[in-house]
Design a protein around this motif. Structure first.
Motif, PDB file in Angstrom:
ATOM      1  N   UNK A 169       0.834  -1.191   0.000  1.00 41.17           N
ATOM      2  CA  UNK A 169       0.000   0.000   0.000  1.00 41.17           C
ATOM      3  C   UNK A 169       0.872   1.244   0.000  1.00 41.17           C
ATOM      4  N   UNK A 170       0.251   2.413   0.175  1.00 43.02           N
ATOM      5  CA  UNK A 170       0.921   3.700   0.027  1.00 43.02           C
ATOM      6  C   UNK A 170       0.859   4.457   1.349  1.00 43.02           C
ATOM      7  N   UNK A 171       2.039   4.779   1.885  1.00 43.95           N
ATOM      8  CA  UNK A 171       2.113   5.329   3.244  1.00 43.95           C
ATOM      9  C   UNK A 171       1.500   6.719   3.370  1.00 43.95           C
ATOM     10  N   UNK A 172       1.458   7.477   2.282  1.00 44.47           N
ATOM     11  CA  UNK A 172       0.861   8.809   2.366  1.00 44.47           C
ATOM     12  C   UNK A 172      -0.646   8.720   2.622  1.00 44.47           C
ATOM     13  N   UNK A 173      -1.230   7.574   2.331  1.00 43.92           N
ATOM     14  CA  UNK A 173      -2.658   7.370   2.569  1.00 43.92           C
ATOM     15  C   UNK A 173      -2.902   6.501   3.793  1.00 43.92           C
TER      16      UNK A 173
END
Length: 355
Positions: A169-173
């Motif tokens: 997944x994407x850490x900014x989200x």
């Protein structure tokens, strides 16, 4: 008085000359010694400082861009495992790892398990609950009206999509880089690619959101089953995508500007065939290179090119099978979704040109 014999005079003269020579040498050498004492100390200090920087320079030149090498030097067993897209093999080294792992009760095929066995504190640092954040991808809505249809949705699926590392997944989200045992942002990105291909272009897509990495070490074994099932149900598929995201990149390296909008970069990965040779791997690379070239033709700078790695990534199953890394762990899901939408435009163009 008796004159001094010749031999005595010679010895006397030689002794005098020696004394004069020593005195003269002292006058000349003393300033030189003082000079070298001052400059030599500075030179020695510089030499020591340079020698002290050698390890730092070596690390900067040879290891800074690949931190994994530092770990592999300290823990050589990591050279036999893999952090990202490496699958298990039946090689001699694999058998040795399995045997040793059974004795020491550590999964030597898993770098994470090896590190935890050496640094027990890591066991106590499991990520806590994940903050629930929407991953709808509404930042770049898909046009629901079919435009320039390539095939009827009731026809055969031309594109197959799945995720080997479903939890990426994407850490900014999501505040973390992986949702273990769950569907991460890469599944949302894969869905956006499907929605664009079907909703905007009418290309039927067969997509699986099955979790393949519940046991991370066996992810490619599980995703191979998923890909085979999809191909068996859709024998006329023209493209097979395994959607991932990259890692070990900074935030600055994770952004590309396209049409004035920040999006995630795209990297295409193909296997070298070192672990499972297949004539189709050359076709995989040629197709990935075509996709990458078309991406940068339509959206300059969006593609980072094609990278060949020492694995097969199940690409032997289809001549147009490509692993696609959309964004990095430092992106948001929305940024990666925007790139997936742009990739759909490219896929349609390539499929049309090959028809």
């Amino acid at each position: 008085m008796y004159p001094l014999p010749a031999a005595g005079r010679l010895r006397y003269m030689r002794a005098g000359h020696v004394c004069k020579f020593i005195a003269l040498a002292g006058v000349v050498l003393m300033p030189l010694l003082l000079f070298f004492q001052v400059t030599g100390a500075a030179a020695l200090m510089t030499l020591k400082e340079s020698a002290g920087r050698i390890p730092e320079e070596v690390i900067a030149v040879f290891y800074q861009r690949e931190p994994l090498k530092i770990l592999q030097c300290a823990l050589p067993v990591l050279c036999w495992g893999g952090f990202e897209e490496d699958s298990r093999t039946d090689s001699l080294s694999q058998s040795l790892l399995d045997s040793l792992g059974a004795v020491v009760q550590v999964n030597l095929c898993s770098p994470v398990a090896v590190l935890r066995s050496q640094m027990p504190l890591l066991v106590m640092s499991e990520p806590r609950g994940v903050v629930a954040v929407s991953r709808s991808g509404d930042a770049h809505p898909v046009n629901p009206v079919p435009v320039n249809k390539v095939s009827a949705l009731l026809g055969d699926s031309l594109v197959i999509i799945y995720n080997t590392h479903t939890g990426e997944t994407y850490s900014m989200t999501d505040r973390v880089e992986r949702l273990d045992g769950r569907q991460g942002g890469v599944v949302t990105v894969a869905a956006a690619l499907q929605d664009t291909l079907e909703g905007k272009y009418g290309i039927k897509v067969a997509r699986s959101d099955r979790i393949n990495d519940a046991n991370y070490d066996n992810a490619y074994i599980e995703s191979e089953k998923t890909a085979k099932e999809l191909l068996a149900d859709n024998p006329k598929a023209r493209v097979v995508f395994d959607i991932h995201r990259d890692a070990a990149k900074s935030r600055e390296q994770s952004l590309v500007t396209v049409n004035g909008e920040k999006v995630a970069p795209i990297l295409f990965i193909t296997g070298s065939g070192a672990r499972k040779s297949s004539a189709g791997l050359q076709q995989n690379y040629a197709f990935a290179a075509k996709l990458s070239g078309k991406v940068n033709e339509m959206y300059p700078g969006l593609s980072l090119g094609v990278r060949v790695k020492n694995s097969n990534y199940n690409q032997y199953l289809h001549p147009h099978a490509v692993l696609v890394e959309i964004g990095t762990s430092k992106n948001s899901v929305e940024e990666a979704v925007r790139s997936a939408v742009l990739l759909a435009d490219v896929v349609v163009r390539v499929i049309t040109e090959e028809s």
